[in-house]
Design a protein around this motif. Structure first.
Motif: not given
Length: 329
Positions: A69-71, A114-116, A119-122, A127-131
């Motif tokens: 995730l950090r990378e 939005n970009k972050i 990128a996490i979802k890709v 990964a589920r974005i909670d907020g």
């Protein structure tokens, strides 16, 4: 049917017997809390430091893939992210500094978020974005200052109120007890590095209210007994007062703890820090009412004379005119 009593009517615990050791322990804990805040610092939330905070849950993983995730986020060119477990092992809080120029162009912060998240979802399909929260640096600084100011003014106002209602010694005792409770609570957040945000400030203000309520109940009984038992030694009188209010203190504290423990175990992670702060506050607030607020009155020289009106020369003349014997000064 006989009612259940958590505290028997004839309870007579000598609380003040160990007042000196408990005071020493409390002062050491307060010093340790201040030391932790100065050395480790508080894990300030976005409310206080500004920036972007993204909360995510990896639904198909038991833990957060911190390295990957950090990378993933680091490749976007927004700097090094701050990753912290948030609640369960598979939940994470991602904090980022706001991009330069975001104060003049608020859209830059939204573009970064939005970009972050994209990128996490890709990179992590589970990964589920909670907020997503965003606070500017200027606003966060003002929030921190006003939050700390609110805590300070609350404690001072409460002490002045008790000073007016009782005597100055009671105001000093209440202020010290509140300072003890707030310091230990903040020390817990420095030790555990749980996030410290506006919710925690609200929890500490709630704690101040509870601690004050308990302290006033004890102080009111002390004042009544000082008028009633004018020849009783002050330590013995303070013990009597604390024992007489013990039943009310125990019932109130247990009722609150049952609810708070349920919230700690079953409640949502969003209010975990808030609940933890109040739970600790119930313990330290009850403790300080007995072992901080009451014993300090001995060292501040409170006596039954504090609540006995002083007889003036005019009062003595009026008593003589009525044929009464004036009190000796």
């Amino acid at each position: 049917m006989k009612l259940l009593k958590l505290v028997p009517d004839n309870t007579n615990i000598n609380f003040l017997k160990l007042r000196l050791p408990f005071y020493i322990i409390s002062l050491l804990l307060m010093a340790a809390s201040v030391g932790l805040v100065l050395t480790k610092g508080l894990n300030l939330g976005v409310d206080f430091v500004g920036g972007q905070m993204i909360r995510a849950t990896f639904t198909q993983s038991q833990t957060v893939p911190v390295g990957d995730l950090r990378e993933t986020i680091g490749k976007l060119g927004y700097g090094e992210p701050i990753l912290q477990q948030f609640g369960k092992p598979n939940e994470v809080s991602i904090r980022m500094k706001l991009p330069e120029g975001s104060d003049q162009q608020p859209d830059l912060a939204n573009q970064m978020a939005n970009k972050i998240t994209a990128a996490i979802k890709v990179g992590h399909p589970d990964a589920r974005i909670d907020g997503v929260d965003s606070v500017s640096g200027k606003v966060s600084g003002e929030l921190f200052q006003t939050g700390m100011l609110a805590l300070g003014l609350a404690m001072v106002a409460i002490s002045i109120y008790i000073w007016i209602r009782f005597e100055w010694q009671f105001g000093v005792g209440a202020l010290f007890a509140l300072l003890h409770d707030v310091t230990l609570t903040i020390g817990m957040f420095a030790l555990t590095q749980m996030e410290f945000d506006l919710n925690i400030v609200a929890a500490i203000l709630t704690l101040i209210g509870y601690s004050l309520n308990d302290t006033i109940v004890v102080y009111d009984r002390i004042r009544e007994n000082l008028k009633k038992y004018r020849r009783m030694p002050v330590p013995e009188l303070l013990n009597l007062s604390v024992n007489e209010t013990l039943s009310r203190t125990v019932v109130t504290s247990l009722s609150l703890l049952i609810t708070l423990l349920a919230l700690l175990v079953l409640g949502p992670n969003v209010i975990f820090g808030f609940t933890a702060a109040i739970t600790l506050g119930i313990f330290v607030g009850t403790y300080s009412s007995v072992y901080m607020a009451a014993p300090i009155l001995i060292w501040l020289k409170v006596s039954s004379a504090s609540f006995v009106p002083t007889e003036t020369a005019l009062d003595r003349q009026e008593k003589l005119a009525r044929g009464e014997s004036p009190e000796r000064p």
